[in-house]
Design a protein around this motif. Structure first.
Motif, mmCIF file in Angstrom:
data_model
loop_
_atom_site.group_PDB
_atom_site.id
_atom_site.type_symbol
_atom_site.label_atom_id
_atom_site.label_comp_id
_atom_site.label_asym_id
_atom_site.label_seq_id
_atom_site.Cartn_x
_atom_site.Cartn_y
_atom_site.Cartn_z
ATOM 1 N N VAL A 181 42.428 36.685 39.928
ATOM 2 C CA VAL A 181 42.378 37.638 38.821
ATOM 3 C C VAL A 181 43.247 37.113 37.690
ATOM 4 O O VAL A 181 44.442 36.871 37.877
ATOM 5 C CB VAL A 181 42.873 39.030 39.267
ATOM 6 N N LYS A 219 40.979 48.414 35.319
ATOM 7 C CA LYS A 219 40.339 47.105 35.532
ATOM 8 C C LYS A 219 40.973 46.352 36.712
ATOM 9 O O LYS A 219 40.262 45.787 37.543
ATOM 10 C CB LYS A 219 40.409 46.272 34.248
ATOM 11 N N PHE A 238 39.839 35.485 45.840
ATOM 12 C CA PHE A 238 39.720 36.129 44.529
ATOM 13 C C PHE A 238 40.898 35.687 43.658
ATOM 14 O O PHE A 238 42.050 35.699 44.084
ATOM 15 C CB PHE A 238 39.745 37.656 44.667
ATOM 16 N N ILE A 259 37.962 36.763 38.454
ATOM 17 C CA ILE A 259 37.858 38.006 37.684
ATOM 18 C C ILE A 259 38.768 37.885 36.477
ATOM 19 O O ILE A 259 39.999 37.872 36.614
ATOM 20 C CB ILE A 259 38.234 39.233 38.527
ATOM 21 N N ALA A 302 39.385 45.370 40.421
ATOM 22 C CA ALA A 302 39.432 44.036 41.027
ATOM 23 C C ALA A 302 39.953 44.124 42.462
ATOM 24 O O ALA A 302 39.420 43.468 43.374
ATOM 25 C CB ALA A 302 40.310 43.115 40.184
#
Length: 369
Positions: free
Chosen positions: A109, A38, A107, A138, A42
């Motif tokens: 995460v 995962k 981004f 994310i 990302a």
């Protein structure tokens, strides 16, 4: 892109389509068991967006995203013992309002999104409802059940599905050159986490720690209390090996980049490396728990005649010996003790105390009475 995301064709297709059509969601939820790629997905999604060559994997941008030093790709973990703190989320949402520092998109995460609740979740929800331009969140979680429905409804869910054991063995053999037997041992030592098993096979220190755990469990039924305490201390000391491997790697990377960074960036990288070492200590401790859990699991499978699912294939005689005394009730007691140990580790209880308590329980579980 997505070269490190193995066996997750549906997830890769969905994300690859979003990149090709330039229709990224403002928020994703990557959900599934640990070790399925995962975080790697990302990173690939971010690299595919900001890299001029669409995620080549070799340029400075791709390399810095992989190392966690790219300014517009931030990875967060819960700072609190019970989850994310409100201050963490406030800092994140405030930073999200700023324009990207380097690329065309930012981004964020959030690892352990299962631990995002209460006020922190509500603070993030406000941003998810009115997302800033050029920002993608994310969230990474093991399951959907712990997330607020309102947060869940604002995210595009991408599912990462567990892989069959034989498939993981094939992947590990191809990726590392290991034998099928060694791949099985690696899966047993890491709780069948594919990424962890691959790293395990490439780390002599981690394999040595696994062997030390097996020796300890083998001898536990005959130990007096003082010997149990000494064994716990030895196990804790053995954890220093895998962490030292990572520390040496991080020091080498830091030395190579020191001249290229200003003082602020260098300080941030040092802080990031410190967090990585803390996390590595926890992972190494958790791996001790996984090894013990795997031994109990295999012994119960041996007792029930399900020998085809046994993973610790190098210690067949030992598995057969402990299977004689291991009833289903005892096995459950041992696994419950491991669950408690993991919970205590998340709460920052001292590692040696956790291991001592666990070994005393395992000694009782494995003693024939």
């Amino acid at each position: 892109m997505f070269a490190d995301v193995i066996g997750q064709d549906e997830a890769v297709t969905l994300l690859g389509t979003a990149l090709r059509t330039q229709r990224l969601s403002h928020a994703y939820l990557f959900v599934g068991p640990a070790g399925l790629g995962k975080l790697e997905a990302a990173r690939s999604l971010a690299a595919g967006t900001v890299c001029e060559r669409g995620g080549c994997g070799t340029c400075s941008v791709c390399q810095r995203i992989a190392r966690g030093t790219y300014a517009d790709f931030q990875v967060l973990e819960p700072d609190g013992t019970s989850g994310y703190l409100i201050d963490q989320i406030r800092e994140l949402t405030h930073d999200a309002t700023r324009a990207p520092r380097e690329g065309v998109r930012k981004f964020y995460v959030l690892l352990g999104a299962d631990q995002l609740g209460g006020a922190p979740a509500n603070a993030l929800l406000k941003t998810l409802e009115e997302p800033p331009e050029a920002v993608t969140f994310i969230l990474i979680a093991h399951s959907l059940s712990a997330l607020l429905p309102t947060v869940l409804s604002r995210c595009q869910v991408v599912r990462f599905k567990p892989l069959p054991t034989e498939t993981m063995i094939e992947i590990l053999c191809e990726a590392t050159g290991a034998s099928g037997a060694d791949a099985r041992i690696a899966l047993a030592a890491t709780g069948s986490v594919l990424a962890g098993a691959r790293e395990f096979l490439l780390s002599p220190k981690r394999r040595a720690t696994r062997d030390e755990v097996v020796r300890t469990v083998r001898d536990l039924p005959g130990y007096c209390d003082r010997e149990v305490l000494a064994a716990a201390a030895t196990l804790q000391a053995s954890l220093e090996g895998p962490v030292a491997e990572l520390a040496a790697q991080l020091d080498e990377e830091l030395a190579g980049r020191a001249e290229l960074l200003d003082k602020v960036a260098l300080r941030k990288l040092e802080q990031y490396n410190k967090k990585k070492l803390t996390a590595a200590t926890r992972r190494a401790t958790d791996e001790v728990f996984s090894v013990i859990s795997g031994l109990l699991r295999d012994a119960l499978a041996q007792r029930n005649g399900a020998t085809e699912v046994i993973l610790n294939v190098d210690i067949d005689d030992f598995i057969k010996r402990i299977a004689v005394c291991l009833t289903p009730e005892k096995a459950r007691r041992g696994q419950d003790a491991i669950t408690r140990a993991r919970r205590q580790l998340r709460l920052n209880v001292g590692v040696q105390l956790i291991i001592e308590t666990l070994l005393f329980t395992v000694r009782e579980v494995l003693t024939c009475q």
